[in-house]
Design an enzyme around this catalytic site. Structure first.
Site, PDB file in Angstrom:
ATOM      1  N   HIS A   5       0.848  -1.189   0.000  1.00 54.68           N
ATOM      2  CA  HIS A   5       0.000   0.000   0.000  1.00 54.68           C
ATOM      3  C   HIS A   5       0.880   1.234   0.000  1.00 54.68           C
ATOM      4  O   HIS A   5       1.932   1.238   0.634  1.00 54.68           O
ATOM      5  CB  HIS A   5      -0.913   0.012   1.244  1.00 54.68           C
ATOM      6  CG  HIS A   5      -2.087   0.893   1.070  1.00 54.68           C
ATOM      7  ND1 HIS A   5      -2.015   2.249   1.296  1.00 54.68           N
ATOM      8  CD2 HIS A   5      -3.352   0.634   0.664  1.00 54.68           C
ATOM      9  CE1 HIS A   5      -3.205   2.772   1.051  1.00 54.68           C
ATOM     10  NE2 HIS A   5      -4.036   1.828   0.655  1.00 54.68           N
TER      11      HIS A   5
ATOM     12  N   ASP B 179      -7.852  -5.491   0.038  1.00 55.10           N
ATOM     13  CA  ASP B 179      -8.353  -6.392  -0.996  1.00 55.10           C
ATOM     14  C   ASP B 179      -7.995  -7.850  -0.757  1.00 55.10           C
ATOM     15  O   ASP B 179      -8.502  -8.729  -1.444  1.00 55.10           O
ATOM     16  CB  ASP B 179      -7.810  -5.967  -2.369  1.00 55.10           C
ATOM     17  CG  ASP B 179      -8.451  -4.676  -2.822  1.00 55.10           C
ATOM     18  OD1 ASP B 179      -9.648  -4.503  -2.546  1.00 55.10           O
ATOM     19  OD2 ASP B 179      -7.765  -3.842  -3.430  1.00 55.10           O
TER      20      ASP B 179
HETATM   21  N1  CMC Z   1       4.119  -7.573  -4.179  1.00 54.92           N
HETATM   22  C1  CMC Z   1       5.474  -7.558  -4.266  1.00 54.92           C
HETATM   23  N2  CMC Z   1       6.204  -6.421  -4.155  1.00 54.92           N
HETATM   24  C2  CMC Z   1       5.535  -5.290  -3.935  1.00 54.92           C
HETATM   25  C3  CMC Z   1       4.131  -5.241  -3.815  1.00 54.92           C
HETATM   26  C4  CMC Z   1       3.440  -6.463  -3.951  1.00 54.92           C
HETATM   27  N3  CMC Z   1       2.119  -6.498  -3.868  1.00 54.92           N
HETATM   28  N4  CMC Z   1       3.738  -3.978  -3.610  1.00 54.92           N
HETATM   29  C5  CMC Z   1       4.854  -3.244  -3.578  1.00 54.92           C
HETATM   30  N5  CMC Z   1       5.954  -4.029  -3.791  1.00 54.92           N
HETATM   31  C6  CMC Z   1       7.347  -3.593  -3.826  1.00 54.92           C
HETATM   32  C7  CMC Z   1       7.674  -3.065  -5.219  1.00 54.92           C
HETATM   33  O1  CMC Z   1       8.152  -4.075  -6.065  1.00 54.92           O
HETATM   34  C8  CMC Z   1       8.717  -2.008  -4.886  1.00 54.92           C
HETATM   35  O2  CMC Z   1       9.925  -2.680  -4.627  1.00 54.92           O
HETATM   36  P1  CMC Z   1      11.326  -2.000  -5.060  1.00 54.92           P
HETATM   37  O3  CMC Z   1      11.422  -0.740  -4.269  1.00 54.92           O
HETATM   38  O4  CMC Z   1      12.341  -3.028  -4.668  1.00 54.92           O
HETATM   39  O5  CMC Z   1      11.252  -1.778  -6.539  1.00 54.92           O
HETATM   40  C9  CMC Z   1       8.255  -1.431  -3.559  1.00 54.92           C
HETATM   41  O6  CMC Z   1       7.498  -2.488  -2.953  1.00 54.92           O
HETATM   42  C10 CMC Z   1       7.360  -0.198  -3.725  1.00 54.92           C
HETATM   43  O7  CMC Z   1       6.293  -0.549  -4.623  1.00 54.92           O
HETATM   44  P2  CMC Z   1       5.526   0.492  -5.534  1.00 54.92           P
HETATM   45  O8  CMC Z   1       4.784  -0.231  -6.598  1.00 54.92           O
HETATM   46  O9  CMC Z   1       6.472   1.575  -5.958  1.00 54.92           O
HETATM   47  O10 CMC Z   1       4.537   1.105  -4.457  1.00 54.92           O
HETATM   48  P3  CMC Z   1       3.316   2.047  -4.761  1.00 54.92           P
HETATM   49  O11 CMC Z   1       3.106   2.815  -3.531  1.00 54.92           O
HETATM   50  O12 CMC Z   1       3.501   2.798  -6.031  1.00 54.92           O
HETATM   51  O13 CMC Z   1       2.123   1.028  -5.039  1.00 54.92           O
HETATM   52  C11 CMC Z   1       0.365  -0.503  -4.734  1.00 54.92           C
HETATM   53  C12 CMC Z   1       1.185   0.644  -4.122  1.00 54.92           C
HETATM   54  C13 CMC Z   1      -0.839  -0.798  -3.868  1.00 54.92           C
HETATM   55  C14 CMC Z   1      -0.139  -0.080  -6.144  1.00 54.92           C
HETATM   56  C15 CMC Z   1       1.294  -1.737  -4.854  1.00 54.92           C
HETATM   57  O14 CMC Z   1       1.652  -2.175  -3.556  1.00 54.92           O
HETATM   58  C16 CMC Z   1       0.635  -2.866  -5.631  1.00 54.92           C
HETATM   59  O15 CMC Z   1       0.693  -2.870  -6.866  1.00 54.92           O
HETATM   60  N6  CMC Z   1       0.029  -3.875  -4.928  1.00 54.92           N
HETATM   61  C17 CMC Z   1      -0.646  -4.963  -5.588  1.00 54.92           C
HETATM   62  C18 CMC Z   1      -2.004  -4.517  -6.088  1.00 54.92           C
HETATM   63  C19 CMC Z   1      -2.974  -4.310  -4.957  1.00 54.92           C
HETATM   64  O16 CMC Z   1      -3.120  -5.153  -4.063  1.00 54.92           O
HETATM   65  N7  CMC Z   1      -3.700  -3.183  -5.014  1.00 54.92           N
HETATM   66  C20 CMC Z   1      -4.719  -2.834  -4.002  1.00 54.92           C
HETATM   67  C21 CMC Z   1      -4.278  -1.612  -3.238  1.00 54.92           C
HETATM   68  S1  CMC Z   1      -5.225  -1.308  -1.748  1.00 54.92           S
HETATM   69  C22 CMC Z   1      -6.805  -0.923  -2.246  1.00 54.92           C
HETATM   70  C23 CMC Z   1      -6.934   0.138  -3.289  1.00 54.92           C
HETATM   71  O17 CMC Z   1      -6.157   1.087  -3.352  1.00 54.92           O
HETATM   72  O18 CMC Z   1      -7.894   0.015  -4.018  1.00 54.92           O
END
Ligand code: CMC
Length: 381
Positions: free
Chosen positions: A264, A318
């Site tokens: 998140h 989720d």
């Molecule tokens: N699985 C594996 N690694 C992850 C995940 C994950 N679900 N989420 C973040 N990371 C890692 C990512 O690879 C990155 O690592 P590094 O710094 O080594 O490259 C680091 O954590 C930061 O990730 P990010 O994608 O830059 O983080 P963000 O704040 O832009 O994205 C997020 C947040 C929710 C989009 C992301 O965690 C994600 O894609 N999660 C999976 C999809 C998901 O479950 N979405 C629902 C979100 S909660 C409800 C909503 O908002 O609707």
């Protein structure tokens, strides 16, 4: 001429305040979510979804009379016009229910075209209409895509029970209805996420509230936002068995792929909504011999915590919601529309807050293109 920027460019606007708001607050380090200052755990234990929607939109808890009046107004406006139903009958049955919802929500603007953003009675009516009709439209599309007529709302039933009734034509048992109502409360609001920002940007043009909701629904649909709950079940099916969990996680990490339902932007500990949803799942599954997907989910949480906990990656809202909805007999492509049914409360609260202090959103950009480029005639390209 050089442009002056007031802060550094941050992809995804991470950490940049987009507004001042008193609607909700997240403490991502301590795993706390508050609506109008009230902890989410308090609201799910003692309140109801409609009471929460009232709190979010009007800024305080309703007294008994106000809540009764609000519930009555919603009850009165639940039905949808036959022309909207006729329009929905033309939607392809293979279409995603989120696309059906976005189209139907936008269509409300055609039928209720008066716009009077400075009239409190208009605001109230729009809020009631949207909260009342969105669940009816989701359930109606679900019936129509199976070739059935939509099931009319049941005036004897409360908000949550009525939605489950319109899906199945059966009055749900009280436990299922209570759990569903808690799910709605949990998803009702969450500060400036992508769909709420989308709602605010649309609202800031002073367009009608139906366009605001339609744009937010479209934004919620993506797999990185509301669409993740549907993806979680696909992932659990793909994993297939508890013993496959570790290799699945290791492979995803090695390939730099995300694990759905984890991570998140704001929470660096377990999302408090995931904790409540896990408790609900436990309640639902306690009389079941064993549920393969629930067992896989529990193992997945353990393995991901071991592998990625140090990076602040824990289950988000989720992760368990899909399991709960599946156990309630809800088809997986309705999970995100259900998220929308609930989040409408937050979007409407932000719409109302935005138009109260409005200034149109018009951010800037860091231009990375050319200047004084030549127009090359067609025959020379
Ligand atoms: N699985 C594996 N690694 C992850 C995940 C994950 N679900 N989420 C973040 N990371 C890692 C990512 O690879 C990155 O690592 P590094 O710094 O080594 O490259 C680091 O954590 C930061 O990730 P990010 O994608 O830059 O983080 P963000 O704040 O832009 O994205 C997020 C947040 C929710 C989009 C992301 O965690 C994600 O894609 N999660 C999976 C999809 C998901 O479950 N979405 C629902 C979100 S909660 C409800 C909503 O908002 O609707």
């Amino acid at each position: 001429m050089t442009t002056t920027f007031f802060c550094e460019y941050k992809p995804g606007l991470e950490g940049i305040p987009a507004t001042k708001s008193s609607i909700s607050h997240v403490d991502g380090n301590r795993g706390i979510l508050e609506y109008r200052g009230i902890r989410i755990e308090e609201l799910t234990a003692k309140g109801s979804f409609l009471e929460t929607a009232y709190l979010l939109i009007w800024g305080r808890l309703p007294n008994q009379e106000e809540l009764k009046g609000f519930q009555k107004e919603i009850l009165y406006h639940r039905r949808i016009k036959y022309r909207i139903r006729d329009m929905m009958k033309c939607f392809p049955e293979t279409g995603h229910p989120m696309d059906a919802l976005q189209t139907s929500a936008a269509a409300l603007g055609l039928f209720y075209s008066r716009r009077a953003l400075d009239d409190p009675a208009y605001i109230r009516k729009a809020v009631v209409r949207i909260l009342a009709k969105i669940p009816t439209m989701v359930a109606a599309f679900n019936q129509m895509r199976k070739g059935n007529d939509p099931i009319q709302p049941n005036d004897e039933l409360d908000y949550a029970s009525n939605f489950l009734y319109m899906l199945t034509e059966r009055v749900p048992d009280p436990l299922a209805a209570r759990i569903f109502d808690v799910c709605l409360t949990l998803h009702a609001e969450h500060t400036i996420n992508a769909s709420t920002f989308s709602a605010m940007v649309t609202a800031s043009t002073l367009t009608d509230p139906y366009a605001v909701i339609a744009s937010a629904v479209g934004t919620l649909a993506g797999p990185l936002h509301g669409g993740a709950n549907e993806e979680v079940l696909v992932m659990l099916e793909e994993i297939g068995a508890v013993e496959n969990v570790r290799s699945y996680v290791e492979e995803r990490i090695a390939n730099k792929q995300k694990i759905m339902g984890f991570g998140h932007r704001v929470y660096k500990v377990k999302d408090p909504r995931a904790t409540t949803l896990q408790e609900l799942a436990e309640e639902l599954f306690k009389d079941t011999e064993s549920d393969r997907y629930y067992e896989i989910a529990l193992e997945l949480e353990k393995v991901v915590e071991g592998e990625l906990g140090a990076k602040g990656i824990y289950p988000n809202v989720d992760f368990y919601s899909g399991l709960v909805y599946r156990k309630l007999g809800i088809p997986s492509d309705l999970f995100t529309p259900i998220f929308a049914i609930s989040r409408v409360a937050g979007w409407l609260a932000h719409w109302k807050e935005q138009i109260g202090v409005n200034r149109i959103f018009r951010p800037t950009q860091v231009y990375t293109g050319e200047h004084n480029a030549l127009y090359v005639p067609m025959e020379e390209r």
